[in-house]
Design a protein around this motif. Structure first.
Motif, PDB file in Angstrom:
ATOM      1  N   TYR A 121     165.556  -3.095  -1.100  1.00 56.23           N
ATOM      2  CA  TYR A 121     164.173  -3.518  -0.893  1.00 56.23           C
ATOM      3  C   TYR A 121     163.246  -2.341  -1.511  1.00 56.23           C
ATOM      4  O   TYR A 121     162.183  -2.652  -1.762  1.00 56.23           O
ATOM      5  N   HIS A 122     163.657  -1.271  -1.931  1.00 53.23           N
ATOM      6  CA  HIS A 122     163.234  -0.280  -2.873  1.00 53.23           C
ATOM      7  C   HIS A 122     162.844  -0.683  -4.181  1.00 53.23           C
ATOM      8  O   HIS A 122     161.796  -0.337  -4.843  1.00 53.23           O
ATOM      9  N   ALA A 123     163.447  -1.459  -4.896  1.00 53.85           N
ATOM     10  CA  ALA A 123     163.617  -1.867  -6.160  1.00 53.85           C
ATOM     11  C   ALA A 123     162.162  -2.601  -6.541  1.00 53.85           C
ATOM     12  O   ALA A 123     161.746  -3.620  -6.128  1.00 53.85           O
ATOM     13  N   TYR A 347     171.625   5.118 -12.164  1.00 50.83           N
ATOM     14  CA  TYR A 347     172.240   6.695 -12.127  1.00 50.83           C
ATOM     15  C   TYR A 347     171.778   7.556 -10.584  1.00 50.83           C
ATOM     16  O   TYR A 347     172.138   8.584 -10.632  1.00 50.83           O
ATOM     17  N   GLU A 348     171.336   6.845 -10.015  1.00 51.00           N
ATOM     18  CA  GLU A 348     170.689   7.494  -8.575  1.00 51.00           C
ATOM     19  C   GLU A 348     171.388   6.574  -7.464  1.00 51.00           C
ATOM     20  O   GLU A 348     171.733   5.328  -7.659  1.00 51.00           O
ATOM     21  N   VAL A 349     171.059   7.164  -6.282  1.00 49.70           N
ATOM     22  CA  VAL A 349     171.493   6.406  -4.986  1.00 49.70           C
ATOM     23  C   VAL A 349     170.618   6.320  -4.065  1.00 49.70           C
ATOM     24  O   VAL A 349     169.644   7.101  -4.258  1.00 49.70           O
ATOM     25  N   LEU A 350     170.430   5.319  -3.175  1.00 49.06           N
ATOM     26  CA  LEU A 350     169.298   5.107  -2.330  1.00 49.06           C
ATOM     27  C   LEU A 350     170.163   4.525  -0.995  1.00 49.06           C
ATOM     28  O   LEU A 350     170.965   3.730  -0.962  1.00 49.06           O
ATOM     29  N   PRO A 351     169.475   4.987   0.146  1.00 45.70           N
ATOM     30  CA  PRO A 351     169.749   4.415   1.504  1.00 45.70           C
ATOM     31  C   PRO A 351     169.064   3.287   1.870  1.00 45.70           C
ATOM     32  O   PRO A 351     168.220   2.917   1.326  1.00 45.70           O
ATOM     33  N   ILE A 352     169.907   2.441   2.888  1.00 44.38           N
ATOM     34  CA  ILE A 352     169.360   1.389   3.271  1.00 44.38           C
ATOM     35  C   ILE A 352     168.559   1.615   4.762  1.00 44.38           C
ATOM     36  O   ILE A 352     169.450   1.968   5.700  1.00 44.38           O
ATOM     37  N   ASN A 353     167.532   1.496   4.828  1.00 48.19           N
ATOM     38  CA  ASN A 353     166.582   1.819   6.099  1.00 48.19           C
ATOM     39  C   ASN A 353     165.745   0.673   6.632  1.00 48.19           C
ATOM     40  O   ASN A 353     164.708   1.110   6.889  1.00 48.19           O
ATOM     41  N   THR A 354     166.220  -0.275   6.576  1.00 49.60           N
ATOM     42  CA  THR A 354     165.349  -1.475   6.914  1.00 49.60           C
ATOM     43  C   THR A 354     165.450  -1.324   8.527  1.00 49.60           C
ATOM     44  O   THR A 354     166.280  -0.950   9.177  1.00 49.60           O
ATOM     45  N   GLY A 371     156.892 -10.087  -2.024  1.00 49.55           N
ATOM     46  CA  GLY A 371     156.223 -11.744  -2.573  1.00 49.55           C
ATOM     47  C   GLY A 371     157.249 -12.483  -2.535  1.00 49.55           C
ATOM     48  O   GLY A 371     158.451 -12.085  -2.000  1.00 49.55           O
ATOM     49  N   MET A 372     157.005 -13.664  -3.008  1.00 43.78           N
ATOM     50  CA  MET A 372     157.951 -14.783  -2.770  1.00 43.78           C
ATOM     51  C   MET A 372     159.423 -14.377  -3.897  1.00 43.78           C
ATOM     52  O   MET A 372     160.358 -14.923  -3.600  1.00 43.78           O
ATOM     53  N   LEU A 373     158.915 -13.904  -5.036  1.00 46.28           N
ATOM     54  CA  LEU A 373     159.979 -13.368  -5.856  1.00 46.28           C
ATOM     55  C   LEU A 373     161.156 -12.467  -5.323  1.00 46.28           C
ATOM     56  O   LEU A 373     162.047 -12.147  -5.794  1.00 46.28           O
ATOM     57  N   GLY A 374     160.483 -11.746  -4.056  1.00 45.91           N
ATOM     58  CA  GLY A 374     161.452 -10.726  -3.697  1.00 45.91           C
ATOM     59  C   GLY A 374     162.753 -11.673  -2.801  1.00 45.91           C
ATOM     60  O   GLY A 374     163.848 -10.801  -3.004  1.00 45.91           O
ATOM     61  N   PHE A 375     162.575 -12.775  -2.529  1.00 44.49           N
ATOM     62  CA  PHE A 375     163.654 -13.445  -2.278  1.00 44.49           C
ATOM     63  C   PHE A 375     164.592 -13.751  -3.507  1.00 44.49           C
ATOM     64  O   PHE A 375     166.097 -14.153  -3.194  1.00 44.49           O
TER      65      PHE A 375
END
Length: 408
Positions: A121-123, A347-354, A371-375
């Motif tokens: 969801y960060h992207a 080349y990095e990592v991200l946590p999932i905190n939803t 937005g709708m494109l997020g799906f």
């Protein structure tokens, strides 16, 4: 060893001493057509040709009045003897194996990137086109090695095996039909879909464990065992195993979206497959085989419609249910303390905190914040996956045609 047959025996009119001569008022048999009216040859049974000593099976079409196959007989796909028939069977097996290999093995990097993009969801880069997906694949492969794109492949096979085994066991001990007969009714369809839904619900904890293995970053990921997917799935059911956060959704919350996605995917793929197969077979029926048609084209018409129909069914189901799959994966991954790759940089990592409360809250949050494109994050991976599948099918078709033409 000689046949125990009297010298005068010819299969017609033998009465023990020799050939029976026609009487004064009898009319002799004058032609082969008259003989055919009274004498019929025994049918050829597979594995036992019903031949007498020194006789051979008549050529195809010689013993039938219409010179073709019967109504209940399959068409002769390869007229070249046992060797050609074995080659045709081997080629058909090879074509199906190539399709399965492409769908489950060669396309696995696309599945990995697709799932990572869906849960990220960060992207800011949604990767809606295949060009950005190929670029991020190259970056991840360069920084983490090839294993980063093939992680979790063993667990996906385990989940497929659990799904098939569960479906078989439930259908054996319950009246729920595993297959629909031609004379189906609404009750049979309901029972069949209920069986599919129960199967996906039972395989749900193992699917969650497999999803974690495919999206977990290779940088902080230990070498998992082959059966870790099974162990973690059972641990999630009984509430033991890897510690999770308080944001982890209970399995009861995941039951409805998991069953809904599985049943809808099955229904859409089945309907599309039947429809495409009907259209392809109808088109092939208009092009009746002629004497100049080769066994190569006959075999292509026999095998490839099934593969094309299966390909079109999977493609339509994946495209139509992609938004629901995004929601489902985010719900499954929440609270599992999973760390994924940064799909914007590689080349990095991200946590999932939803912190979704359920399916409806997840849909509203994605719509509001992304937005709708997020799906459709990571949809370019689907394009790459099925483009690769088409290329392999086309290459297999060319190789098969060349092989049969060289043999014949």
């Amino acid at each position: 060893m000689h046949p125990r047959r009297p010298e005068g025996f010819d299969g017609l009119g033998y009465r023990g001493g020799g050939r029976e001569e026609p009487g004064p008022g009898a009319r002799p048999f004058g032609s082969a057509s008259e003989l055919g009216h009274w004498v019929t040859s025994p049918p050829d049974i597979p594995g036992s040709r019903n031949l007498h000593w020194g006789e051979k099976t008549p050529p195809y079409g010689a013993g039938t009045p219409l010179g073709g196959a019967g109504l209940n007989e399959e068409p002769n796909l390869g007229a070249g003897g046992p060797g050609a028939e074995q080659l045709n069977r081997f080629a058909g097996f090879g074509i199906g194996l190539a399709s399965l290999f492409t769908e489950n093995v060669l396309a696995h990097p696309c599945i990995v990137l697709r799932r990572q993009c869906q849960v990220n969801y960060h992207a800011r880069n949604y990767h809606l086109t295949p060009f950005t997906i190929v670029n991020i694949m190259y970056s991840i492969n360069k920084t983490q090695g090839p294993r980063a794109l093939w992680k979790g492949m063993g667990s996906t096979f385990i989940v497929q095996g659990i799904t098939l085994g569960t479906e078989g066991i439930i259908s054996e001990f319950t009246p729920l039909p595993r297959e629909l007969s031609h004379k189906w009714n609404l009750k049979q369809i309901g029972g069949h879909l209920l069986l599919k839904g129960l199967t996906h619900v039972i395989a749900m904890p193992f699917y969650s464990a497999s999803l974690i293995e495919t999206v977990q970053s290779e940088i902080i990921r230990d070498n998992p065992g082959i059966l870790d997917c099974v162990k973690e799935g059972i641990g999630r059911v009984v509430g033991m195993g890897v510690p999770h956060s308080k944001r982890l959704l209970p399995l009861m919350v995941l039951t409805f979206p998991t069953a809904l996605h599985g049943v809808l995917h099955y229904v859409i793929s089945s309907v599309v497959q039947k429809l495409v197969l009907f259209v392809l077979k109808r088109d092939n029926s208009h092009n009746l085989p002629t004497e100049s048609s080769t066994s190569v084209q006959s075999m292509l018409d026999a095998y490839f419609p099934e593969l094309i129909a299966s390909f079109a069914a999977s493609l339509c189901a994946d495209v139509m249910l992609y938004p629901l799959e995004t929601v489902l994966h985010r719900l499954h991954i929440q609270g599992t303390r999973t760390i994924i790759d940064n799909t914007d940089l590689g080349y990095e990592v991200l946590p999932i905190n939803t912190q979704y409360e359920g399916m409806r809250d997840c849909i509203n949050t994605i719509k509001r914040e992304e937005g709708m494109l997020g799906f459709y994050k990571g949809f370019g991976a689907v394009v790459v996956q099925y483009t690769l599948h088409v290329a392999v099918l086309q290459l297999t078709k060319i190789m098969y045609s060349t092989l049969l033409q060289n043999v014949s």
